[in-house]
Motif scaffolding. Structure first.
Motif, PDB file in Angstrom:
ATOM      1  N   PHE A  88       0.765  -1.274  -0.067  1.00  0.00           N
ATOM      2  CA  PHE A  88       0.221  -0.004   0.081  1.00  0.00           C
ATOM      3  C   PHE A  88       0.924   1.159  -0.046  1.00  0.00           C
ATOM      4  N   ARG A  89       1.923   1.212  -0.601  1.00  0.00           N
ATOM      5  CA  ARG A  89       2.641   2.203  -0.605  1.00  0.00           C
ATOM      6  C   ARG A  89       2.251   3.786  -1.214  1.00  0.00           C
ATOM      7  N   ASP A  90       1.589   3.405  -2.223  1.00  0.00           N
ATOM      8  CA  ASP A  90       1.000   4.498  -2.870  1.00  0.00           C
ATOM      9  C   ASP A  90      -0.331   5.216  -2.157  1.00  0.00           C
ATOM     10  N   ARG A  91      -0.962   4.441  -1.117  1.00  0.00           N
ATOM     11  CA  ARG A  91      -1.979   4.880  -0.527  1.00  0.00           C
ATOM     12  C   ARG A  91      -1.537   5.633   1.107  1.00  0.00           C
ATOM     13  N   ARG A  92      -0.358   5.545   1.230  1.00  0.00           N
ATOM     14  CA  ARG A  92       0.138   6.309   2.504  1.00  0.00           C
ATOM     15  C   ARG A  92      -0.123   7.645   2.758  1.00  0.00           C
ATOM     16  N   ARG A  93      -0.443   8.157   1.614  1.00  0.00           N
ATOM     17  CA  ARG A  93      -0.512   9.972   1.847  1.00  0.00           C
ATOM     18  C   ARG A  93      -1.964  10.255   2.639  1.00  0.00           C
ATOM     19  N   HIS A  94      -2.855   9.151   2.303  1.00  0.00           N
ATOM     20  CA  HIS A  94      -4.180   9.505   2.816  1.00  0.00           C
ATOM     21  C   HIS A  94      -4.368   9.692   4.302  1.00  0.00           C
ATOM     22  N   ARG A  95      -3.545   8.994   4.989  1.00  0.00           N
ATOM     23  CA  ARG A  95      -3.476   9.231   6.539  1.00  0.00           C
ATOM     24  C   ARG A  95      -2.073   9.369   6.956  1.00  0.00           C
ATOM     25  N   SER A  96      -1.785   9.989   8.151  1.00  0.00           N
ATOM     26  CA  SER A  96      -0.415  10.105   8.970  1.00  0.00           C
ATOM     27  C   SER A  96      -0.025   8.663   9.400  1.00  0.00           C
ATOM     28  N   TRP A  97       1.255   8.992   9.522  1.00  0.00           N
ATOM     29  CA  TRP A  97       2.001   7.306  10.052  1.00  0.00           C
ATOM     30  C   TRP A  97       1.578   6.899  11.004  1.00  0.00           C
ATOM     31  N   TRP A  98       1.241   7.794  12.142  1.00  0.00           N
ATOM     32  CA  TRP A  98       0.767   7.415  13.458  1.00  0.00           C
ATOM     33  C   TRP A  98      -0.771   6.834  13.374  1.00  0.00           C
ATOM     34  N   ASP A  99      -1.624   7.556  12.305  1.00  0.00           N
ATOM     35  CA  ASP A  99      -3.027   6.910  12.179  1.00  0.00           C
ATOM     36  C   ASP A  99      -2.932   5.744  11.684  1.00  0.00           C
ATOM     37  N   ARG A 100      -2.011   5.392  10.709  1.00  0.00           N
ATOM     38  CA  ARG A 100      -2.045   4.065  10.040  1.00  0.00           C
ATOM     39  C   ARG A 100      -1.665   3.178  10.881  1.00  0.00           C
ATOM     40  N   THR A 101      -0.584   3.431  11.637  1.00  0.00           N
ATOM     41  CA  THR A 101       0.040   2.562  12.634  1.00  0.00           C
ATOM     42  C   THR A 101      -0.915   2.090  13.890  1.00  0.00           C
ATOM     43  N   GLY A 102      -1.675   3.115  14.437  1.00  0.00           N
ATOM     44  CA  GLY A 102      -2.635   2.831  15.420  1.00  0.00           C
ATOM     45  C   GLY A 102      -3.675   2.154  14.942  1.00  0.00           C
ATOM     46  N   ARG A 103      -4.163   2.295  13.712  1.00  0.00           N
ATOM     47  CA  ARG A 103      -5.536   1.767  13.118  1.00  0.00           C
ATOM     48  C   ARG A 103      -5.007   0.127  13.055  1.00  0.00           C
ATOM     49  N   PHE A 104      -3.788   0.164  12.095  1.00  0.00           N
ATOM     50  CA  PHE A 104      -3.292  -1.264  11.882  1.00  0.00           C
ATOM     51  C   PHE A 104      -3.076  -2.148  13.243  1.00  0.00           C
ATOM     52  N   ALA A 105      -2.619  -1.507  14.119  1.00  0.00           N
ATOM     53  CA  ALA A 105      -2.176  -2.331  15.442  1.00  0.00           C
ATOM     54  C   ALA A 105      -3.707  -2.641  16.328  1.00  0.00           C
ATOM     55  N   LEU A 106      -4.529  -1.662  15.942  1.00  0.00           N
ATOM     56  CA  LEU A 106      -5.966  -1.957  16.972  1.00  0.00           C
ATOM     57  C   LEU A 106      -6.664  -3.076  15.981  1.00  0.00           C
ATOM     58  N   LEU A 107      -6.704  -3.087  14.691  1.00  0.00           N
ATOM     59  CA  LEU A 107      -7.367  -4.071  14.010  1.00  0.00           C
ATOM     60  C   LEU A 107      -6.752  -5.414  13.999  1.00  0.00           C
ATOM     61  N   ALA A 108      -5.269  -5.493  14.163  1.00  0.00           N
ATOM     62  CA  ALA A 108      -4.565  -6.689  14.253  1.00  0.00           C
ATOM     63  C   ALA A 108      -4.913  -7.318  15.499  1.00  0.00           C
ATOM     64  N   ASN A 109      -4.867  -6.510  16.709  1.00  0.00           N
ATOM     65  CA  ASN A 109      -5.102  -7.087  18.034  1.00  0.00           C
ATOM     66  C   ASN A 109      -6.574  -7.306  18.347  1.00  0.00           C
ATOM     67  N   ALA A 110      -7.628  -6.526  17.475  1.00  0.00           N
ATOM     68  CA  ALA A 110      -9.029  -6.856  17.855  1.00  0.00           C
ATOM     69  C   ALA A 110      -9.089  -8.377  16.939  1.00  0.00           C
ATOM     70  N   ASP A 111      -8.312  -8.845  16.183  1.00  0.00           N
ATOM     71  CA  ASP A 111      -8.553 -10.067  15.497  1.00  0.00           C
ATOM     72  C   ASP A 111      -8.259 -11.301  16.573  1.00  0.00           C
ATOM     73  N   LEU A 112      -7.463 -10.839  17.595  1.00  0.00           N
ATOM     74  CA  LEU A 112      -7.499 -11.778  18.862  1.00  0.00           C
ATOM     75  C   LEU A 112      -8.632 -12.108  19.491  1.00  0.00           C
ATOM     76  N   VAL A 113      -9.832 -11.389  19.414  1.00  0.00           N
ATOM     77  CA  VAL A 113     -10.943 -11.250  20.134  1.00  0.00           C
ATOM     78  C   VAL A 113     -11.721 -12.665  19.541  1.00  0.00           C
ATOM     79  N   LEU A 114     -11.509 -12.656  18.096  1.00  0.00           N
ATOM     80  CA  LEU A 114     -12.047 -13.970  17.534  1.00  0.00           C
ATOM     81  C   LEU A 114     -11.008 -14.925  17.339  1.00  0.00           C
ATOM     82  N   ARG A 115      -9.657 -14.685  17.472  1.00  0.00           N
ATOM     83  CA  ARG A 115      -8.895 -15.919  17.304  1.00  0.00           C
ATOM     84  C   ARG A 115      -8.407 -16.668  18.481  1.00  0.00           C
TER      85      ARG A 115
END
Length: 397
Positions: free
Chosen positions: A315-342
């Protein structure tokens, strides 16, 4: 960005091999340059000798130089009987490919011929490229080193030849349908109808702009003419290992343009994330830690690994849509929310089916894969509507 324009005049009148060329301004020659001051005078001289009056011509240099190349072009253009324009870019966005796109946007002719400024692409072939395209009603005419009559003899050394052949094989393997009829997708010398390309749809990265045009614009009719790759007239090659890596990133970006392809690459990246996740889980459970907290901790290793690869490869060409901190936080939150199911799945596999913690974790990762992909694309990398509407006019400008 500065611009210099010269006044058109008359040329010699050799035939254009029977092709009826429309007027005015039948061909715009786009030349991307980076520190080519020692070559541009000779290039303009050879274009003057090669292009006939019945093929009206203009030359557009798109310059990213840090030397005096723009000034040398302006001086040499005073002796040219056709318009010469210099577009100097303060910021070389997209590299050489980005420069070509700027040249296409500036072109006023039906045909655009793209060629390098180091004279490895012979200007004498320009009339044949355009004439062949007219006769064949083609949208794209590629000057190829790999058909009968062509040669790559100007490539210096076995290493560059091997890299060129390897890159050609790789691109044709990845895009067998879109590159059908193109024997030399790595060529930087070609003619394209301006009506066959939408410059705004292109996302160039590095110097292989023909590949970008062929894959994204998909001209309906493609033909080729042979050419002999010449020795560089002066200066040194700009090909570097960094450009090679940019080419690989560009190739991956083109290959993952469709959702299905992105999902496949997302899965491959996720598969590599199994390694740090499972190694961390093994190490933590070996210390006596219960598999549930061990999985929560080990999951962070896989999350960090996957995020780095997805950011730079998928997703290199889509990084401009959000800040690095926003992307990092969302990705980490989503990945760890996956644990609720996993974690319930892992507990089911361990207690109901008697599986070990490591194989149970691996199976649960596979089962939640599609949900992770859809969530990542939709919540982390798709542009926000308000932001996209605000930035679209600036990109068009």
């Amino acid at each position: 960005m500065s611009q210099e324009s010269m006044v058109p005049g008359e040329l010699g009148d050799p035939a254009v091999r029977g092709a009826e060329i429309a007027e005015p301004g039948a061909v715009t020659i786009v030349v991307p340059t980076f520190n080519e001051s020692a070559n541009v005078r000779e290039l303009l001289h050879r274009i003057t000798e090669s292009v006939p009056t019945r093929l009206p011509c203009e030359v557009v240099f798109v310059d990213d130089s840090t030397d005096d190349t723009p000034e040398v072009i302006s001086e040499a253009a005073q002796d040219c009987p056709f318009p010469v324009t210099v577009l100097h870019r303060e910021e070389p966005v997209g590299g050489l490919g980005g420069a070509v796109v700027e040249g296409i946007k500036a072109a006023t002719s039906d045909w655009v011929v793209v060629m390098d400024g180091d004279l490895q692409h012979p200007p004498s072939l320009v009339p044949e490229l355009v004439g062949t395209g007219e006769r064949a009603h083609a949208g794209l005419v590629v000057a190829s080193r790999y058909i009968k009559g062509g040669s790559r003899e100007g490539l210096a050394g076995g290493y560059r030849i091997a890299v060129s052949r390897g890159a050609t094989w790789l691109t044709k393997t990845l895009f067998p349908r879109r590159l059908r009829g193109i024997s030399d997708p790595m060529s930087g010398f070609f003619a394209i109808r301006r009506s066959a390309v939408t410059a705004e749809a292109l996302k160039p990265l590095g110097y292989k702009i023909l590949l970008e045009l062929a894959v994204r614009s998909r001209p309906r009719e493609v033909t080729e003419v042979p050419f002999v790759f010449q020795d560089r007239f002066a200066g040194e090659s700009k090909s570097t290992a960094q450009e090679g890596f940019r080419f690989l990133r560009h190739l991956l970006g083109l290959r993952t343009a469709s959702p299905v392809a992105r999902m496949v690459v997302f899965g491959l990246i996720g598969a590599t994330g199994f390694v740090p996740n499972l190694v961390g889980l093994w190490a933590l459970t070996r210390t006596g830690l219960h598999y549930v907290p061990a999985e929560i901790l080990a999951n962070q290793l896989g999350v960090a690994w996957n995020f780095l690869l997805i950011e730079h490869l998928l997703f290199r060409d889509r990084r401009r849509h959000r800040s690095w901190w926003d992307r990092t936080g969302r990705f980490a939150l989503l990945a760890n929310a996956d644990l609720v199911l996993r974690i319930p799945l892992i507990a089911l596999f361990v207690h109901r089916f008697g599986m070990g913690a490591v194989p149970a974790t691996a199976l649960a990762l596979v089962m939640t894969f599609v949900l992770r992909f859809v969530g990542t694309e939709a919540l982390v990398y798709l542009p926000r509507r308000g932001r996209e509407s605000r930035t679209a006019p600036r990109r068009a400008a």
